[in-house]
Design a protein around this motif. Structure first.
Motif, PDB file in Angstrom:
ATOM      1  N   UNK A  50       0.773  -1.277   0.242  1.00  0.00           N
ATOM      2  CA  UNK A  50      -0.119  -0.088   0.013  1.00  0.00           C
ATOM      3  C   UNK A  50       0.950   1.315   0.101  1.00  0.00           C
ATOM      4  N   UNK A  51       0.549   2.141  -0.959  1.00  0.00           N
ATOM      5  CA  UNK A  51       1.336   3.241  -1.341  1.00  0.00           C
ATOM      6  C   UNK A  51       0.855   4.042  -2.210  1.00  0.00           C
ATOM      7  N   UNK A  52       1.597   4.700  -3.094  1.00  0.00           N
ATOM      8  CA  UNK A  52       1.001   5.333  -4.223  1.00  0.00           C
ATOM      9  C   UNK A  52       0.288   4.385  -5.201  1.00  0.00           C
ATOM     10  N   UNK A  53      -0.815   5.208  -6.039  1.00  0.00           N
ATOM     11  CA  UNK A  53      -1.487   4.633  -7.125  1.00  0.00           C
ATOM     12  C   UNK A  53      -0.717   3.908  -8.124  1.00  0.00           C
ATOM     13  N   UNK A  54      -1.393   3.028  -9.001  1.00  0.00           N
ATOM     14  CA  UNK A  54      -0.686   2.334 -10.105  1.00  0.00           C
ATOM     15  C   UNK A  54      -1.740   2.403 -11.177  1.00  0.00           C
ATOM     16  N   UNK A  55      -1.567   3.301 -12.169  1.00  0.00           N
ATOM     17  CA  UNK A  55      -2.969   3.301 -13.333  1.00  0.00           C
ATOM     18  C   UNK A  55      -3.344   2.006 -14.045  1.00  0.00           C
TER      19      UNK A  55
END
Length: 147
Positions: A50-55
Motif C-alpha cells: 500500500x502506497x502510491x497508486x498504479x494506473x
C-alpha cells in the motif's frame, strides 16, 4: 528466464500475498504465468504494498467483476512490475490453484510495487481470501539472485 523463451499466458492476483520475504506478508500478490514451447511453466510473483497508486492496476480493478472476463483496452504487464527485477528468489514448486501442477519454476521478485489503498481494498472486497497459505519448502532449495 535465464536465457530460455517463455510466453506470457495469464495474469492473476491473490489477496493476501501467497509468498512472504523475511516473514513479511503483503496485502496482494500478482502471478504472471509463462509457458515455454515444451509446455514447462514459470510464474513470476510480484508483491504489492500500500502506497502510491498504479494506473494499470486501477484499470484492472475498475474492470474486475467476479466470475466474468472483461477485456482491458490496454494491458501493460511492465507497469505492474518493479523497476528492479534483478533481485529475486527462485524455487521449484507447484501452481497455487487447480490443477496444482508440479515442477513450476517460481521467480518471486524481491522489490514490492506500490498500489493505492483504495485499489487494494476494492480488489480484496471482490476477491477476498483467494490465496493459499504460505507453504513449507519441504527440503526444496530456495535460491536468491542479485545482479
Amino acid at each position: 528466464m535465464r536465457g530460455r523463451h517463455f510466453a506470457l499466458v495469464q495474469t492473476h492476483f491473490h489477496a493476501p500475498a501467497e509468498h512472504g520475504i523475511d516473514g513479511k506478508r503483503y496485502p496482494l500478490e500478482g502471478h504472471f504465468v509463462f509457458r515455454a514451447p515444451d509446455g514447462r511453466l514459470a510464474v513470476v510473483a510480484v508483491l504489492y504494498r500500500e502506497n502510491a497508486g498504479n494506473k494499470q492496476f486501477a484499470a484492472i480493478v475498475k474492470a474486475a467483476r467476479r466470475d466474468h472476463a472483461v477485456a482491458l483496452p490496454v494491458f501493460d504487464a511492465a507497469a505492474l512490475m518493479p523497476h528492479d527485477i534483478d533481485h529475486y528468489y527462485h524455487y521449484l514448486g507447484s501452481l497455487t490453484t487447480p490443477p496444482l501442477s508440479e515442477n513450476v519454476e517460481w521467480y518471486v521478485l524481491a522489490d514490492p510495487v506500490d498500489l493505492s489503498r483504495d485499489d487494494i481494498a476494492e480488489f480484496t472486497r471482490l476477491y477476498a481470501h483467494n490465496a493459499r497459505q504460505p507453504q513449507p519448502l519441504n527440503g526444496r532449495p530456495l535460491l536468491e539472485y542479485k545482479d
